[in-house]
Design an enzyme around this catalytic site. Structure first.
Site, PDB file in Angstrom:
ATOM      1  N   GLY A  13       0.773  -1.273   0.057  1.00 35.81           N
ATOM      2  CA  GLY A  13       0.335  -0.237  -0.143  1.00 35.81           C
ATOM      3  C   GLY A  13       0.795   1.130  -0.197  1.00 35.81           C
ATOM      4  O   GLY A  13       0.536   2.715  -0.269  1.00 35.81           O
ATOM      5  N   SER A  19       1.903   8.152   1.698  1.00 36.62           N
ATOM      6  CA  SER A  19       1.921   6.960   2.226  1.00 36.62           C
ATOM      7  C   SER A  19       2.097   6.593   3.884  1.00 36.62           C
ATOM      8  O   SER A  19       3.016   6.480   4.416  1.00 36.62           O
ATOM      9  CB  SER A  19       1.933   5.717   1.704  1.00 36.62           C
ATOM     10  OG  SER A  19       1.639   6.359   0.136  1.00 36.62           O
ATOM     11  N   ILE A  20       0.992   5.944   4.944  1.00 41.29           N
ATOM     12  CA  ILE A  20       1.197   5.665   6.278  1.00 41.29           C
ATOM     13  C   ILE A  20       2.003   4.714   5.788  1.00 41.29           C
ATOM     14  O   ILE A  20       2.723   4.226   6.887  1.00 41.29           O
ATOM     15  CB  ILE A  20      -0.479   5.043   6.297  1.00 41.29           C
ATOM     16  CG1 ILE A  20      -1.073   6.593   7.093  1.00 41.29           C
ATOM     17  CG2 ILE A  20       0.188   4.958   7.791  1.00 41.29           C
ATOM     18  CD1 ILE A  20      -2.239   5.997   7.365  1.00 41.29           C
ATOM     19  N   TYR A 157     -17.247  10.131   6.392  1.00 42.84           N
ATOM     20  CA  TYR A 157     -16.508   8.748   6.281  1.00 42.84           C
ATOM     21  C   TYR A 157     -17.195   7.901   5.386  1.00 42.84           C
ATOM     22  O   TYR A 157     -16.654   6.814   4.623  1.00 42.84           O
ATOM     23  CB  TYR A 157     -15.974   9.008   7.572  1.00 42.84           C
ATOM     24  CG  TYR A 157     -14.710   7.425   7.126  1.00 42.84           C
ATOM     25  CD1 TYR A 157     -13.407   8.213   6.665  1.00 42.84           C
ATOM     26  CD2 TYR A 157     -14.522   6.276   7.579  1.00 42.84           C
ATOM     27  CE1 TYR A 157     -12.617   7.818   6.414  1.00 42.84           C
ATOM     28  CE2 TYR A 157     -13.465   5.505   7.661  1.00 42.84           C
ATOM     29  CZ  TYR A 157     -12.896   6.440   6.660  1.00 42.84           C
ATOM     30  OH  TYR A 157     -11.144   5.343   7.286  1.00 42.84           O
ATOM     31  N   LYS A 164     -14.438  -0.081   7.366  1.00 44.68           N
ATOM     32  CA  LYS A 164     -13.430  -0.802   8.023  1.00 44.68           C
ATOM     33  C   LYS A 164     -14.479  -1.815   9.451  1.00 44.68           C
ATOM     34  O   LYS A 164     -13.316  -1.833   9.959  1.00 44.68           O
ATOM     35  CB  LYS A 164     -12.695   1.095   9.467  1.00 44.68           C
ATOM     36  CG  LYS A 164     -12.333   1.624   7.840  1.00 44.68           C
ATOM     37  CD  LYS A 164     -11.128   1.147   7.694  1.00 44.68           C
ATOM     38  CE  LYS A 164      -9.865   1.487   6.892  1.00 44.68           C
ATOM     39  NZ  LYS A 164      -8.427   1.380   5.996  1.00 44.68           N
ATOM     40  N   ILE A 193      -4.290  11.642   8.682  1.00 44.50           N
ATOM     41  CA  ILE A 193      -3.259  12.354   8.187  1.00 44.50           C
ATOM     42  C   ILE A 193      -3.448  12.390   6.623  1.00 44.50           C
ATOM     43  O   ILE A 193      -3.978  11.951   6.174  1.00 44.50           O
ATOM     44  CB  ILE A 193      -2.799  10.956   8.312  1.00 44.50           C
ATOM     45  CG1 ILE A 193      -1.982  10.399   9.327  1.00 44.50           C
ATOM     46  CG2 ILE A 193      -0.668  11.214   7.489  1.00 44.50           C
ATOM     47  CD1 ILE A 193      -0.668   9.256   9.777  1.00 44.50           C
ATOM     48  N   LEU A 196      -2.475  10.932   0.298  1.00 45.12           N
ATOM     49  CA  LEU A 196      -3.493  11.061  -1.480  1.00 45.12           C
ATOM     50  C   LEU A 196      -5.076  10.247  -0.576  1.00 45.12           C
ATOM     51  O   LEU A 196      -5.961  10.816  -1.691  1.00 45.12           O
ATOM     52  CB  LEU A 196      -3.035   9.519  -2.257  1.00 45.12           C
ATOM     53  CG  LEU A 196      -3.223  10.207  -3.929  1.00 45.12           C
ATOM     54  CD1 LEU A 196      -2.169  11.530  -3.991  1.00 45.12           C
ATOM     55  CD2 LEU A 196      -1.965   9.117  -5.163  1.00 45.12           C
TER      56      LEU A 196
HETATM   57  O1  0WD Z   1      -6.369   9.457   7.720  1.00 40.45           O
HETATM   58  C1  0WD Z   1      -5.291   8.735   7.005  1.00 40.45           C
HETATM   59  N1  0WD Z   1      -5.234   9.069   6.552  1.00 40.45           N
HETATM   60  C2  0WD Z   1      -5.729   7.236   6.897  1.00 40.45           C
HETATM   61  C3  0WD Z   1      -5.631   5.860   6.688  1.00 40.45           C
HETATM   62  C4  0WD Z   1      -6.462   7.325   9.275  1.00 40.45           C
HETATM   63  C5  0WD Z   1      -6.483   6.131   9.535  1.00 40.45           C
HETATM   64  C6  0WD Z   1      -6.313   4.137   8.321  1.00 40.45           C
HETATM   65  N2  0WD Z   1      -6.295   5.151   7.195  1.00 40.45           N
HETATM   66  C7  0WD Z   1      -5.792   3.580   6.185  1.00 40.45           C
HETATM   67  C8  0WD Z   1      -5.956   3.822   4.892  1.00 40.45           C
HETATM   68  O2  0WD Z   1      -7.941   3.628   5.195  1.00 40.45           O
HETATM   69  C9  0WD Z   1      -5.327   2.620   4.458  1.00 40.45           C
HETATM   70  O3  0WD Z   1      -6.203   1.707   5.028  1.00 40.45           O
HETATM   71  O4  0WD Z   1      -4.382   3.549   5.891  1.00 40.45           O
HETATM   72  C10 0WD Z   1      -4.007   2.868   4.820  1.00 40.45           C
HETATM   73  C11 0WD Z   1      -3.264   3.492   3.677  1.00 40.45           C
HETATM   74  O5  0WD Z   1      -4.055   4.442   3.303  1.00 40.45           O
HETATM   75  P1  0WD Z   1      -2.885   6.317   3.362  1.00 40.45           P
HETATM   76  O6  0WD Z   1      -1.874   6.037   3.861  1.00 40.45           O
HETATM   77  O7  0WD Z   1      -3.449   7.162   3.759  1.00 40.45           O
HETATM   78  O8  0WD Z   1      -3.331   6.455   1.615  1.00 40.45           O
HETATM   79  P2  0WD Z   1      -2.747   6.265   1.014  1.00 40.45           P
HETATM   80  O9  0WD Z   1      -0.907   6.417   0.158  1.00 40.45           O
HETATM   81  O10 0WD Z   1      -3.679   6.788  -0.850  1.00 40.45           O
HETATM   82  O11 0WD Z   1      -1.877   4.399   0.269  1.00 40.45           O
HETATM   83  C12 0WD Z   1      -3.692   4.026  -0.248  1.00 40.45           C
HETATM   84  C13 0WD Z   1      -3.169   3.194  -0.877  1.00 40.45           C
HETATM   85  C14 0WD Z   1      -4.027   3.031  -2.338  1.00 40.45           C
HETATM   86  O12 0WD Z   1      -3.325   4.335  -2.993  1.00 40.45           O
HETATM   87  P3  0WD Z   1      -3.604   4.984  -3.730  1.00 40.45           P
HETATM   88  O13 0WD Z   1      -3.787   6.643  -3.437  1.00 40.45           O
HETATM   89  O14 0WD Z   1      -3.207   4.385  -4.948  1.00 40.45           O
HETATM   90  O15 0WD Z   1      -6.058   4.817  -4.560  1.00 40.45           O
HETATM   91  O16 0WD Z   1      -4.200   1.585  -0.886  1.00 40.45           O
HETATM   92  C15 0WD Z   1      -3.879   0.756  -2.150  1.00 40.45           C
HETATM   93  C16 0WD Z   1      -2.925   1.977  -2.917  1.00 40.45           C
HETATM   94  O17 0WD Z   1      -2.071   2.121  -3.010  1.00 40.45           O
HETATM   95  N3  0WD Z   1      -4.593   0.514  -3.062  1.00 40.45           N
HETATM   96  C17 0WD Z   1      -4.884  -0.424  -3.765  1.00 40.45           C
HETATM   97  N4  0WD Z   1      -3.826  -1.430  -3.293  1.00 40.45           N
HETATM   98  C18 0WD Z   1      -3.580  -3.005  -4.238  1.00 40.45           C
HETATM   99  N5  0WD Z   1      -4.497  -2.879  -5.072  1.00 40.45           N
HETATM  100  C19 0WD Z   1      -5.724  -1.083  -3.943  1.00 40.45           C
HETATM  101  C20 0WD Z   1      -6.250  -2.291  -4.964  1.00 40.45           C
HETATM  102  N6  0WD Z   1      -6.794  -2.637  -5.569  1.00 40.45           N
HETATM  103  N7  0WD Z   1      -6.444  -0.335  -4.288  1.00 40.45           N
HETATM  104  C21 0WD Z   1      -5.524   1.117  -3.500  1.00 40.45           C
END
Ligand code: 0WD
Length: 255
Positions: A13, A19-20, A157, A164, A193, A196
């Protein structure tokens, strides 16, 4: 102790440096772990490769894995098995929902949007755990990322919150299944956080401001804080913990 030297973790991810998952990767790297990265689609390959190389560990494995495809997941873990043999954990940092369904009323969620959000954000953990199990021959630890919106109805949300809640329940059922193999399954509920994925959530800035002003620690959560808690959950220090959710959110969830 917290050293993860000699251990291998799969980080799923990473999309970019915000990204987290990237925060978790850096914490794992600092703890001496060997990393394998998986990315969603070709579009992300070069940026994930670049980030992986920036850690300075030679020959880091970077593989495609679109979690909507069982074939992708099977192939990916088969390749990991061939390259590294045993793994010690997986960081699942994946979620997706339609932008138009992350604002307004939850009531307007479409069947398609509901299934898509659940497929990518919840079912994928189960599909990944099933494939990863065979590689965690020395026991292991799976960590996923969740959010308070799965426990409470948080404005905008919407369907992601419902996904979730499903993910949170999966953590408990997977923990029950995999405990006998010495595999633990836990989640981290991160505070908001700016990433994207977060950008598409309606009124995200208002949410961040609310945390800064009211959370017990009076500041927003960083990827590093989440990464360091993930290292704890991946290490032996947390060996008695499974099926658990740890809030890394400046204490906001107690309010
Ligand atoms: O505030 C926040 N950012 C929070 C995030 C608060 C609490 C939890 N989270 C969670 C998110 O719900 C997620 O589960 O943390 C996790 C990581 O999210 P992130 O770091 O905030 O976001 P990002 O950097 O966009 O990473 C999520 C990634 C996708 O990125 P994009 O931007 O391309 O959608 O999830 C991956 C992808 O890399 N992803 C997939 N990986 C494999 N197969 C798929 C897929 N079909 N779809 C999305």
């Amino acid at each position: 102790n917290f050293s993860l030297a000699g251990k291998t973790f799969v980080v799923m991810g990473v999309a970019n440096k915000r990204s987290i998952a990237w925060g978790i990767a850096r914490s794992l790297h600092n703890a001496g772990a060997r990393l394998v990265f998986t990315y969603a689609g070709e579009r992300l390959e070069s940026s994930v490769r670049e980030l992986a190389d920036s850690l300075g560990a030679e020959g880091t494995l970077v593989l495609p894995c679109d979690v909507t495809s069982d074939e992708d997941i099977t192939t990916c873990f088969a390749q990991i098995k061939e390259a590294v043999g045993t793994i010690h954990g997986v960081a699942h940092c994946i979620a997706f929902a339609k932008t138009e369904e992350l604002k307004g009323e939850y009531l307007n969620t479409t069947r398609d949007g509901f299934l898509l959000a659940h497929n990518i954000s919840s079912y994928s953990l189960t599909a990944v755990a099933k494939e990863a199990r065979g590689l965690m021959t020395e026991g292991g630890s799976i960590v996923t990322l969740t959010y308070l919106g799965g426990e409470r109805a948080i404005k905008n949300y919407n369907v992601m919150g419902v996904a979730k809640a499903s993910l949170d329940a999966s953590v408990r059922y997977l923990a029950a299944d995999l405990g006998k193999d010495g595999i633990r399954v836990n989640s981290i509920s991160a505070g908001p956080i700016r990433t994207l994925s977060a950008k598409v959530i309606g009124e995200f800035n208002t949410i961040l401001k609310e945390i800064e002003e009211n959370a017990p620690l009076r500041r927003t959560t960083t990827p590093e804080e989440v990464g360091d808690t993930a290292v704890f959950l991946f290490s032996d220090m947390s060996r008695g913990i499974t099926g658990e959710n740890i809030h890394v959110d400046s204490g906001y969830h107690i309010l």
